[in-house]
Write an enzyme that holds these catalytic residues in place. Structure first.
Site, PDB file in Angstrom:
ATOM      1  N   HIS A 128      22.991   1.905  12.479  1.00 14.52           N
ATOM      2  CA  HIS A 128      24.272   2.479  12.879  1.00 14.52           C
ATOM      3  C   HIS A 128      24.731   1.808  14.166  1.00 14.52           C
ATOM      4  O   HIS A 128      23.908   1.399  14.991  1.00 14.52           O
ATOM      5  CB  HIS A 128      24.132   3.990  13.106  1.00 14.52           C
ATOM      6  N   LYS A 156      -0.619 -13.819  19.902  1.00 13.18           N
ATOM      7  CA  LYS A 156      -1.555 -14.919  19.703  1.00 13.18           C
ATOM      8  C   LYS A 156      -1.005 -15.867  18.652  1.00 13.18           C
ATOM      9  O   LYS A 156      -0.338 -15.452  17.710  1.00 13.18           O
ATOM     10  CB  LYS A 156      -2.881 -14.324  19.205  1.00 13.18           C
ATOM     11  N   ARG A 165       6.007  -8.426  20.329  1.00 12.82           N
ATOM     12  CA  ARG A 165       6.033  -9.725  21.023  1.00 12.82           C
ATOM     13  C   ARG A 165       4.837 -10.518  20.531  1.00 12.82           C
ATOM     14  O   ARG A 165       3.886  -9.963  19.988  1.00 12.82           O
ATOM     15  CB  ARG A 165       6.006  -9.543  22.529  1.00 12.82           C
ATOM     16  N   ASN A 208       0.824  -1.191   0.000  1.00 16.26           N
ATOM     17  CA  ASN A 208       0.000   0.000   0.000  1.00 16.26           C
ATOM     18  C   ASN A 208       0.870   1.258   0.000  1.00 16.26           C
ATOM     19  O   ASN A 208       2.100   1.181   0.017  1.00 16.26           O
ATOM     20  CB  ASN A 208      -0.954  -0.015   1.197  1.00 16.26           C
ATOM     21  N   LYS A 227      13.082  -8.583  16.316  1.00 13.13           N
ATOM     22  CA  LYS A 227      13.515  -9.985  16.376  1.00 13.13           C
ATOM     23  C   LYS A 227      12.663 -10.809  15.418  1.00 13.13           C
ATOM     24  O   LYS A 227      11.539 -10.438  15.084  1.00 13.13           O
ATOM     25  CB  LYS A 227      13.373 -10.537  17.792  1.00 13.13           C
TER      26      LYS A 227
END
Length: 183
Positions: free
Chosen positions: A115, A181, A178, A85, A164
């Site tokens: 950096h 579900k 995090r 989009n 992560k």
């Protein structure tokens, strides 16, 4: 080895590196082409300019909405049946791979560059690839940081900052993202 390969190999490149001017030249060329890309309403012209920027054909069932920002272009590969989009930003020095059937909402940033943390080394650049696996949905305003892989069928909630790897078949959200579900 050229500066782009050095970055992909994990080298931290100082802004004072004699080859850094090559990055500046490449980004300048891409910016010029981006002006054309973001000014056209013709799908055929858009696809021609896209190929000039990335070196790759855009699949006919893939859509990239304008405005769209990319700094290099030649390090981005987009699969089939992808929808990106408007107002998305790709910093792709580290490489961005988007597999098939991916949905990317407005104002998403895929950032392969960063950096160093140490103040005395901050005038330098590193790059790590981003991989968005098949059938992912990335919500509006999400930010994906260097080195992240988003697993197959995953959803990244709007506004999330993903630092992560995200496993397959989960919904992630928040800052930092995090797992919220399982799907």
């Amino acid at each position: 080895m050229d500066i782009f390969q050095r970055l992909k190999n994990g080298e931290i490149i100082s802004f004072s590196d004699p080859d850094y001017k090559i990055i500046k030249k490449k980004t300048s060329r891409t910016r010029s082409l981006q002006v054309e890309l973001n000014s056209t309403s013709d799908t055929h012209d858009f696809r021609k300019i896209w190929k000039k920027i990335t070196g790759n054909e855009l699949e006919t069932n893939t859509t990239v909405s304008i405005p769209f920002q990319i700094n290099i272009g030649t390090s981005t590969v987009i699969g089939k049946n992808v929808f990106i989009n408007s107002d998305c930003t790709f910093l792709d020095l580290g490489g961005i791979t988007i597999e098939d059937d991916v949905l990317i909402a407005p104002k998403v940033s895929l950032l392969t560059e960063g950096h160093p943390v140490e103040p005395e080394k901050r005038n330098a650049l590193f790059a790590k690839p981003i991989l968005i696996k098949r059938n992912v949905w990335i919500g509006a305003g999400a930010i994906i940081l260097p080195g992240v892989t988003i697993g197959e069928n995953a959803i990244v909630a709007a506004g999330a900052v993903v630092s992560k790897d995200v496993p397959d078949n989960v919904i992630v959200g928040g800052i930092p993202a995090r797992i919220l579900k399982n799907i």
